[in-house]
Write an enzyme that holds these catalytic residues in place. Structure first.
Site, short mmCIF file in Angstrom:
data_model
loop_
_atom_site.label_atom_id
_atom_site.label_comp_id
_atom_site.label_asym_id
_atom_site.label_seq_id
_atom_site.Cartn_x
_atom_site.Cartn_y
_atom_site.Cartn_z
N ASP A 152 0.86 -1.19 0.00
CA ASP A 152 0.00 0.00 0.00
C ASP A 152 0.89 1.24 0.00
OD1 ASP A 152 0.23 1.12 2.97
OD2 ASP A 152 0.18 -1.06 3.08
N ASP A 211 1.25 3.47 2.46
CA ASP A 211 1.33 4.00 3.81
C ASP A 211 0.16 4.98 3.99
OD1 ASP A 211 2.84 3.69 6.25
OD2 ASP A 211 3.50 5.75 6.02
#
Length: 294
Positions: A210, A212
């Site tokens: 992802d 973050d």
């Protein structure tokens, strides 16, 4: 140098897959630091002997802060491992590093606290060089195999290691970007430091899942859908990492040895007067320092 033996440390995702690798033989290893995360599994990967270790243990029971890093590295060294290829799920701190890509990290920023990060905290003093925390020779092997996987492989990346187990605040995430961080995770240190102290080549394949929390997301988005997406990214990155590592191991088994300095990291690092080091300390650290005390 003695015969190469490759160890693979699996993090979130890859560790669970390796733990179920068919035909693996479990190796029980005692260490002065207690038991390793789980059983060390010896297997044959396309004709090459490999030792697998699941960093978080069977069922993901060790948090990043409680992983027995010293026991893990010591056990691998005791079994004769010379090269370690590790993996770990991370968050991306840069737009161009997309979830599902792979990153062959070259630098580390350590933000951990309270972890036992050295073998040399009692009875003997040693200061190893860590300017380049990953083995350049092993990194090059992984990079040279990048064309064999169906995703983008970033040849460099600074890994910010946070303590966890909580994730970053948004302000921290922006700060990590300003520091020059490319990915953020929780397990690279002290693992890389201990591998250097154990005179093993060590490289890490980071698995971005992802972006973050620095990157804005739709606050109305269903969280279960987001989690499913992250797990899917981890699965994709894990599959690609296994393919990359498999090709790299095959290449390592065939290529001539390249001198990199990792296997002599302690040659000038031991500062203690060897005549003053106790026999107990020498015995405890024998797999690491034995050849320097003969």
């Amino acid at each position: 140098m003695k015969k190469r033996l490759i160890g693979v440390i699996g993090g979130s995702g890859l560790g669970a897959q390796l733990a179920n690798y068919p035909g693996a033989e479990s190796c029980a290893v005692e260490t002065p630091y207690g038991p390793p995360s789980g059983a060390l599994l010896k297997t044959n990967w396309n004709g090459t002997e490999v030792i697998f270790l699941n960093r978080h243990g069977d069922g993901h029971i060790h948090s990043p802060s409680t992983v027995p890093y010293r026991a893990n590295i010591y056990a691998l060294k005791k079994l004769g491992v010379t090269h370690v290829i590790a993996s770990g799920a991370v968050g991306s701190l840069q737009e161009e590093i997309e979830p599902g890509h792979l990153v062959i990290c070259d630098q580390i920023i350590d933000k951990t606290s309270g972890r036992k990060g050295t073998f040399f905290d009692e009875g003997l003093v040693a200061h190893v060089e860590m300017a380049d925390p990953f083995c350049e020779s092993l990194r090059k092997t992984l990079i040279d195999c990048a064309d064999e996987v169906d995703t983008s492989v970033h040849q460099r990346g600074t890994y910010v290691v946070m303590e966890g187990p909580q994730f970053s605040t948004r302000a921290e995430s922006h700060m990590h970007r300003q520091w020059g961080g490319d990915v953020i995770g929780m397990t690279c240190f002290p693992e890389a430091k201990l591998a250097r102290e154990a005179e093993m080549c060590y490289a890490l394949v980071a698995l971005p899942t992802d972006y973050d929390c620095w990157r804005n997301v739709d606050v109305n988005r269903d969280k279960s859908v987001l989690l499913t997406e992250i797990i899917g990214n981890l699965k994709k990155a894990t599959d690609n990492a296994i393919n990359l590592i498999e090709v790299a191991i095959d290449r390592l088994a065939k290529d001539a040895e390249v001198s990199c300095g990792c296997h002599d990291a302690l040659e000038l690092a031991i500062w203690s007067d060897k005549t003053k080091v106790s026999s107990e300390a020498i015995q405890r650290l024998e797999p690491l320092i034995g050849r320097y005390f003969k």
